[in-house]
Design a protein around this motif. Structure first.
Motif, PDB file in Angstrom:
ATOM      1  N   SER A 140      19.678  50.551  72.509  1.00 44.53           N
ATOM      2  CA  SER A 140      19.047  51.528  73.383  1.00 44.53           C
ATOM      3  C   SER A 140      19.640  51.442  74.777  1.00 44.53           C
ATOM      4  O   SER A 140      20.177  50.402  75.181  1.00 44.53           O
ATOM      5  N   GLY A 216      24.541  60.005  57.228  1.00 46.49           N
ATOM      6  CA  GLY A 216      23.990  58.716  57.649  1.00 46.49           C
ATOM      7  C   GLY A 216      24.208  57.563  56.699  1.00 46.49           C
ATOM      8  O   GLY A 216      23.665  56.477  56.919  1.00 46.49           O
ATOM      9  N   ALA A 233      22.665  54.635  59.183  1.00 47.95           N
ATOM     10  CA  ALA A 233      22.450  54.795  60.618  1.00 47.95           C
ATOM     11  C   ALA A 233      21.368  55.829  60.876  1.00 47.95           C
ATOM     12  O   ALA A 233      21.088  56.699  60.046  1.00 47.95           O
ATOM     13  N   SER A 234      20.776  55.738  62.053  1.00 46.95           N
ATOM     14  CA  SER A 234      19.702  56.630  62.464  1.00 46.95           C
ATOM     15  C   SER A 234      20.223  58.042  62.711  1.00 46.95           C
ATOM     16  O   SER A 234      21.428  58.277  62.851  1.00 46.95           O
ATOM     17  N   GLU A 235      19.299  58.986  62.813  1.00 49.14           N
ATOM     18  CA  GLU A 235      19.643  60.386  63.084  1.00 49.14           C
ATOM     19  C   GLU A 235      20.422  60.529  64.385  1.00 49.14           C
ATOM     20  O   GLU A 235      21.233  61.442  64.540  1.00 49.14           O
ATOM     21  N   SER A 236      20.186  59.625  65.322  1.00 46.17           N
ATOM     22  CA  SER A 236      20.838  59.713  66.629  1.00 46.17           C
ATOM     23  C   SER A 236      22.279  59.229  66.617  1.00 46.17           C
ATOM     24  O   SER A 236      22.986  59.371  67.632  1.00 46.17           O
ATOM     25  N   LEU A 237      22.746  58.658  65.503  1.00 50.95           N
ATOM     26  CA  LEU A 237      24.106  58.111  65.425  1.00 50.95           C
ATOM     27  C   LEU A 237      24.869  58.751  64.264  1.00 50.95           C
ATOM     28  O   LEU A 237      25.486  58.061  63.462  1.00 50.95           O
ATOM     29  N   ARG A 238      24.881  60.067  64.201  1.00 50.07           N
ATOM     30  CA  ARG A 238      25.455  60.768  63.061  1.00 50.07           C
ATOM     31  C   ARG A 238      26.807  61.426  63.372  1.00 50.07           C
ATOM     32  O   ARG A 238      27.179  62.412  62.741  1.00 50.07           O
ATOM     33  N   SER A 257      26.713  58.491  68.886  1.00 52.37           N
ATOM     34  CA  SER A 257      25.827  59.614  69.171  1.00 52.37           C
ATOM     35  C   SER A 257      26.554  60.898  69.533  1.00 52.37           C
ATOM     36  O   SER A 257      25.904  61.941  69.660  1.00 52.37           O
ATOM     37  N   GLU A 284      18.245  55.965  72.024  1.00 54.72           N
ATOM     38  CA  GLU A 284      18.241  54.796  71.155  1.00 54.72           C
ATOM     39  C   GLU A 284      18.652  55.169  69.740  1.00 54.72           C
ATOM     40  O   GLU A 284      18.647  56.342  69.358  1.00 54.72           O
ATOM     41  N   GLY A 285      19.021  54.164  68.966  1.00 57.28           N
ATOM     42  CA  GLY A 285      19.395  54.355  67.574  1.00 57.28           C
ATOM     43  C   GLY A 285      19.510  53.017  66.882  1.00 57.28           C
ATOM     44  O   GLY A 285      19.286  51.954  67.482  1.00 57.28           O
ATOM     45  N   TRP A 286      19.859  53.064  65.600  1.00 52.69           N
ATOM     46  CA  TRP A 286      20.017  51.821  64.836  1.00 52.69           C
ATOM     47  C   TRP A 286      21.081  52.017  63.758  1.00 52.69           C
ATOM     48  O   TRP A 286      21.363  53.142  63.333  1.00 52.69           O
TER      49      TRP A 286
END
Length: 294
Positions: A140, A216, A233-238, A257, A284-286
């Motif tokens: 984050s 993802g 990976a999270s939606e924010s890191l696609r 991101s 943020e993401g994961w």
């Protein structure tokens, strides 16, 4: 150095050298030990040039900003150069990270930028957690400047690659590159892209993709070692970058991101821009790396 352990997994982290996850190993049920991430040849991490091993955070933007210019169409400013083409992978990998928490299977690291020649002021965190089935990294960044600024985040894993290693992943499209990986436009895929079906990854030429509309999930399989790795990976890191030099013994699948070059290139910005954060706002993401036996 911090050591994390859970089940057959062991991770090593070097907070003072960019907060790098320098090693990740897994012992399967048969007792075979696998390098899940490419190890360092000498065990040392550098903050002078990007590390070709482990996994490390990219922030406050990921990958390249050409000419060290950040321009999101509203804000435009220079950042310090750390690469011949400009600035690469942001500042986190060249900074010391503070250890906020640490136990056998979990740690929280923090890096703050409180001064510098550009407007970026932020608080970044990595939460790294092992469980018996895999490793999860939460990342984050909070805007601590007094103005709205463009931010991006990502992580840069380096995976071992043998002659029979194959990559499977699907995306809706990708950037079209001109010279030096500068985006000139984008293309759409009707069939999920070049890795929609299993195929050997290693190539006699450089591999470079900045994918768009990734679902993802990526799977890396190496029959000769009996290891499969699933990256999610999270939606924010696609907007992952997939990269390797010709014939390399590694491959990179980098969840991030925004598109490569988005900090400076209009065509990349049009495809997948940085996120404008107001003061106090967080991006943020994961990502998760899970090994298994083939």
């Amino acid at each position: 150095m911090l050591i994390l352990q859970a089940g057959g997994l062991e991770a090593a982290i070097i907070p003072e050298s960019g907060g790098i996850l320098s090693r990740l190993t897994w012992s399967d049920s048969a007792g075979r030990r696998h390098e899940v991430l490419r190890p360092s040849p000498d065990g040392k991490a550098s903050t002078a040039s990007p590390n070709f091993f482990g996994s490390w955070a990219m922030l406050p933007f990921a990958n390249r900003t050409f000419g060290s210019v950040v321009d999101d169409g509203e804000a435009r400013f220079q950042v310090p150069a750390n690469d011949p083409v400009g600035t690469i992978h942001g500042f986190g990998w060249q900074s010391a990270w503070d250890v906020l928490e640490h136990d056998r299977g979990h740690t929280v690291l923090e890096h703050r930028r409180i001064d510098g020649p550009d407007p970026y002021r932020y608080r970044a965190r990595q939460e790294i957690r092992l469980d018996a089935a895999g490793l999860t990294i939460g990342i984050s960044i909070r805007n601590e400047a007094e103005t709205v600024l463009p931010f991006g985040i990502g992580h840069h894993p380096w995976f071992p690659c043998a002659a029979d290693t194959r990559l499977v992943m699907q995306a809706a499209g990708a950037l079209v590159f001109g010279e030096a990986f500068r985006a000139t436009g984008q293309e759409s895929f009707a069939d999920g892209g070049p890795y929609a079906a299993p195929r050997a990854f290693r190539s006699g030429s450089v591999t470079a993709w900045s994918f768009l509309g990734w679902d993802g999930r990526a799977r890396i399989e190496t029959p000769s070692t009996g290891l499969a790795i699933t990256l999610t990976a999270s939606e924010s890191l696609r907007c992952p970058v997939v990269w390797a030099p010709a014939g390399a013994d590694f491959l990179c699948v980098e969840p991030q991101s925004h598109a490569i070059g988005a900090p400076s290139e209009p065509a990349a910005r049009a495809a997948a821009p940085l996120r404008r954060l107001a003061p106090g706002e967080v991006l943020e993401g994961w990502l998760r790396i899970a090994p298994e036996a083939l």
